[in-house]
Design an enzyme around this catalytic site. Structure first.
Site, PDB file in Angstrom:
ATOM      1  N   LYS A  12       0.072   7.219   1.063  1.00  0.00           N
ATOM      2  CA  LYS A  12      -0.927   8.169   0.578  1.00  0.00           C
ATOM      3  C   LYS A  12      -1.537   8.982   1.735  1.00  0.00           C
ATOM      4  CE  LYS A  12      -2.286   5.512  -3.559  1.00  0.00           C
ATOM      5  NZ  LYS A  12      -3.444   4.830  -4.206  1.00  0.00           N
ATOM      6  N   TYR A  52      -0.023  10.412 -12.449  1.00  0.00           N
ATOM      7  CA  TYR A  52      -0.997   9.358 -12.762  1.00  0.00           C
ATOM      8  C   TYR A  52      -1.489   9.440 -14.204  1.00  0.00           C
ATOM      9  CZ  TYR A  52      -1.791   7.192  -8.135  1.00  0.00           C
ATOM     10  OH  TYR A  52      -1.694   6.464  -6.972  1.00  0.00           O
ATOM     11  N   PHE A  60     -12.047   7.306 -12.708  1.00  0.00           N
ATOM     12  CA  PHE A  60     -11.627   7.720 -11.366  1.00  0.00           C
ATOM     13  C   PHE A  60     -10.446   8.701 -11.366  1.00  0.00           C
ATOM     14  CE2 PHE A  60      -9.584   3.577 -12.295  1.00  0.00           C
ATOM     15  CZ  PHE A  60      -8.231   3.887 -12.125  1.00  0.00           C
ATOM     16  N   ARG A  88       4.746  -4.949  -4.502  1.00  0.00           N
ATOM     17  CA  ARG A  88       3.344  -5.164  -4.903  1.00  0.00           C
ATOM     18  C   ARG A  88       2.706  -6.237  -4.019  1.00  0.00           C
ATOM     19  NH1 ARG A  88       0.911  -1.406  -8.158  1.00  0.00           N
ATOM     20  NH2 ARG A  88      -0.692  -3.007  -8.246  1.00  0.00           N
ATOM     21  N   THR A  94      -5.400  -3.838  -4.992  1.00  0.00           N
ATOM     22  CA  THR A  94      -5.812  -2.429  -5.080  1.00  0.00           C
ATOM     23  C   THR A  94      -7.004  -2.146  -4.168  1.00  0.00           C
ATOM     24  OG1 THR A  94      -5.068  -2.405  -7.377  1.00  0.00           O
ATOM     25  CG2 THR A  94      -6.521  -0.614  -6.688  1.00  0.00           C
ATOM     26  N   ARG A 105      -2.370  -3.007   2.603  1.00  0.00           N
ATOM     27  CA  ARG A 105      -3.734  -2.549   2.293  1.00  0.00           C
ATOM     28  C   ARG A 105      -4.789  -3.292   3.116  1.00  0.00           C
ATOM     29  NH1 ARG A 105      -2.750  -1.696  -4.209  1.00  0.00           N
ATOM     30  NH2 ARG A 105      -2.367   0.553  -4.148  1.00  0.00           N
ATOM     31  N   ASN A 115      -6.482   3.660  -0.294  1.00  0.00           N
ATOM     32  CA  ASN A 115      -5.861   2.348  -0.057  1.00  0.00           C
ATOM     33  C   ASN A 115      -4.421   2.452   0.446  1.00  0.00           C
ATOM     34  OD1 ASN A 115      -4.672   3.112  -2.436  1.00  0.00           O
ATOM     35  ND2 ASN A 115      -5.516   1.459  -3.668  1.00  0.00           N
ATOM     36  N   HIS A 118       0.911   3.512  -2.692  1.00  0.00           N
ATOM     37  CA  HIS A 118       1.153   3.322  -4.133  1.00  0.00           C
ATOM     38  C   HIS A 118       2.462   2.564  -4.284  1.00  0.00           C
ATOM     39  CE1 HIS A 118       1.945   4.134  -8.383  1.00  0.00           C
ATOM     40  NE2 HIS A 118       3.193   4.341  -7.994  1.00  0.00           N
ATOM     41  N   GLU A 129       9.098   6.863 -12.141  1.00  0.00           N
ATOM     42  CA  GLU A 129       8.476   7.409 -10.932  1.00  0.00           C
ATOM     43  C   GLU A 129       9.525   7.925  -9.936  1.00  0.00           C
ATOM     44  OE1 GLU A 129       4.414   4.660 -10.991  1.00  0.00           O
ATOM     45  OE2 GLU A 129       5.875   4.348  -9.400  1.00  0.00           O
TER      46      GLU A 129
HETATM   47  N1  UDP Z   1      -8.450   3.641  -8.022  1.00  0.00           N
HETATM   48  C1  UDP Z   1      -9.716   4.098  -7.714  1.00  0.00           C
HETATM   49  N2  UDP Z   1     -10.795   3.442  -8.239  1.00  0.00           N
HETATM   50  C2  UDP Z   1     -10.669   2.353  -9.048  1.00  0.00           C
HETATM   51  C3  UDP Z   1      -9.385   1.893  -9.356  1.00  0.00           C
HETATM   52  C4  UDP Z   1      -8.293   2.566  -8.831  1.00  0.00           C
HETATM   53  O1  UDP Z   1      -9.867   5.061  -6.982  1.00  0.00           O
HETATM   54  O2  UDP Z   1     -11.685   1.783  -9.476  1.00  0.00           O
HETATM   55  C5  UDP Z   1      -7.284   4.339  -7.476  1.00  0.00           C
HETATM   56  C6  UDP Z   1      -6.638   3.562  -6.345  1.00  0.00           C
HETATM   57  O3  UDP Z   1      -6.271   4.479  -5.329  1.00  0.00           O
HETATM   58  C7  UDP Z   1      -5.421   2.964  -7.004  1.00  0.00           C
HETATM   59  C8  UDP Z   1      -5.052   4.025  -8.036  1.00  0.00           C
HETATM   60  O4  UDP Z   1      -6.302   4.521  -8.478  1.00  0.00           O
HETATM   61  O5  UDP Z   1      -4.398   2.717  -6.046  1.00  0.00           O
HETATM   62  C9  UDP Z   1      -4.258   3.533  -9.217  1.00  0.00           C
HETATM   63  O6  UDP Z   1      -4.941   2.440  -9.788  1.00  0.00           O
HETATM   64  P1  UDP Z   1      -4.144   1.117 -10.209  1.00  0.00           P
HETATM   65  O7  UDP Z   1      -5.070   0.284 -11.012  1.00  0.00           O
HETATM   66  O8  UDP Z   1      -2.834   1.499 -10.826  1.00  0.00           O
HETATM   67  O9  UDP Z   1      -3.929   0.384  -8.800  1.00  0.00           O
HETATM   68  P2  UDP Z   1      -2.592   0.124  -7.940  1.00  0.00           P
HETATM   69  O10 UDP Z   1      -1.461  -0.029  -8.905  1.00  0.00           O
HETATM   70  O11 UDP Z   1      -2.427   1.316  -7.027  1.00  0.00           O
HETATM   71  O12 UDP Z   1      -2.885  -1.129  -7.173  1.00  0.00           O
HETATM   72 MG    MG Z   2      -0.852   1.143 -10.491  1.00  0.00          MG
END
Ligand code: UDP
Ligand code: MG
Length: 136
Positions: A12, A52, A60, A88, A94, A105, A115, A118, A129
């Protein structure tokens, strides 16, 4: 049962901006991922919104899409056995505050929104994707 899978990974803007892309790629390679495809691009906000879309009802969502389109990103196709879950695990939680030692992360993430990476959350979404960024 294990099988060779592909996962989409994105480095990112916060990480690319800090020139961490090579270090993060080394972490993937060290864990046995092959980087099959790899490009540095910048996407438009409407493309981030499409990418997204699953999060469109979340509070968010708008900030997330503004952020993902705010600067260069590196998109990659990672390949190895059980790549989706393995990626993952290597990414970590996250919220970097909750991420375990040894994860990307934990090492590089700044905050829940910045973070650093992705990763696809399922084999099915990985295909969608990968097509999104690498359909020729
Ligand atoms: N995100 C955020 N605030 C939140 C939760 C998620 O800004 O409270 C952002 C964060 O950058 C995250 C992305 O949205 O990586 C996608 O969220 P997801 O729950 O899919 O998390 P990931 O799969 O990236 O761990
Ligand atoms: Mg996700």
């Amino acid at each position: 049962m294990s099988s060779i899978e592909q996962a989409l990974s994105i480095i990112k803007p916060d990480a690319v901006e800090r020139n961490l892309d090579n270090e993060i790629k080394e972490m993937f390679k060290h864990k046995g991922f092959k980087i099959i495809k790899d490009k540095k691009i910048q996407i438009a906000k409407n493309e981030a919104e499409q990418f997204y879309k699953v999060h469109e009802t979340k509070p968010f969502y708008n900030d997330l899409c503004t952020y993902l389109s705010s600067g260069p990103i590196v998109v990659m196709v990672l390949e190895k056995e059980n790549a989706v879950l393995g990626n993952r695990k290597l990414m970590g939680a996250t919220n970097p505050k909750d991420a375990e030692d040894g994860t990307i992360r934990k090492k590089y993430g700044i905050s829940i929104d910045k973070n650093s990476v992705h990763g696809s959350d399922s084999v099915e979404n990985a295909k969608i994707e990968i097509d999104f960024f690498f359909k020729d």
